[in-house]
Design an enzyme around this catalytic site. Sequence first.
Site, PDB file in Angstrom:
ATOM      1  N   ALA A 181       0.846  -1.196   0.000  1.00 13.08           N
ATOM      2  CA  ALA A 181       0.000   0.000   0.000  1.00 13.08           C
ATOM      3  C   ALA A 181       0.876   1.238   0.000  1.00 13.08           C
ATOM      4  CB  ALA A 181      -0.901   0.003   1.226  1.00 13.08           C
ATOM      5  N   SER A 186      -2.837   3.029   3.744  1.00 11.81           N
ATOM      6  CA  SER A 186      -2.734   1.778   4.501  1.00 11.81           C
ATOM      7  C   SER A 186      -3.591   1.829   5.764  1.00 11.81           C
ATOM      8  CB  SER A 186      -1.281   1.507   4.884  1.00 11.81           C
ATOM      9  OG  SER A 186      -1.194   0.395   5.757  1.00 11.81           O
ATOM     10  N   GLU A 244      -5.358 -11.817   2.572  1.00  8.54           N
ATOM     11  CA  GLU A 244      -4.433 -11.771   3.705  1.00  8.54           C
ATOM     12  C   GLU A 244      -5.179 -12.358   4.894  1.00  8.54           C
ATOM     13  OE1 GLU A 244      -2.717  -7.932   4.360  1.00  8.54           O
ATOM     14  OE2 GLU A 244      -1.532  -8.026   2.521  1.00  8.54           O
ATOM     15  N   HIS A 247      -4.734 -10.480   8.393  1.00  6.31           N
ATOM     16  CA  HIS A 247      -4.958  -9.044   8.573  1.00  6.31           C
ATOM     17  C   HIS A 247      -6.383  -8.785   9.060  1.00  6.31           C
ATOM     18  CE1 HIS A 247      -4.320  -4.684   7.381  1.00  6.31           C
ATOM     19  NE2 HIS A 247      -5.642  -4.744   7.439  1.00  6.31           N
TER      20      HIS A 247
END
Length: 279
Positions: A181, A186, A244, A247
């Site tokens: 990112a 981000s 992900e 995350h």
Amino acid sequence: MRVLPVAALVVLAVTLTACSGPGPAPDASLSAVTPGDLPAPPQREPGPAASGPAASPSATAAPTAPTASPSPAASASPSPAADAHTDPGAVDVVVNKRRPLTPLDYAPADLRRPGVATPTDFDLLRPDVADAVEDMFAAAAADGVDLTMVSGYRSFADQESTYAYWVGQYGGPAGADTVSARPGYSEHQTGLAFDIAQADGACTLVLCFKDTPAGRWAAENAAGFGFVLRYPLGFHEITGFSAESWHFRYVGKDVSLAMKAAGTKTLEEHFGLPPAPSY
């Protein structure tokens, strides 16, 4: 508290998630990386200072968006909700490749270290998120699952350095954008997002984490603590990033439980926002 599991440290010596997606390895040193989960640069990577005051958003290390023709999604009429969920201090903020933070160098007013195992220096979160993380990790431990937090808050300067590293690796922003990112885009910069791992280091920051006891437990139970899996498998055309499984993003229980009940997988869909497959 800080715990340093050996297996996790082996991985984290060269890896730190960048909210990244897949991309071709630029050289032989990256050719063995599992597809879909390229490593980010070493902790406190080279480039602009990773500590101290945040760099100006006009810093040259954050290249401007490529000038390629807009995708169909980019030319579509904006959703009526497009201007909502933009307050970086709100738990319902949505940050993606088409929704930068305002200002780009935003930093939370308050951060603290949660009392959980973490093997890196990126161990800060907003206080409300830290409280929820502590509750979730304690519940996991009660179920026999040991979690670690491998990355929490990252400043504009930290993300600038991370992104600059990948620009150098790929020779420009086109490749870097597939794995990192840009600064100001981000979720880690909000203090609302964090990456987790299993305490023994198995599948740390790679997609197979979803098949570990820790990954399965988190996917099933995170909503009860106000978290959502932000980048689910198969939704990269909406979120802008490949899966992900490690995350997680704090949104509060009202949102997380509503999404779980409805089976909604992304914040973009839940809030009626446009997809963000690219910048």
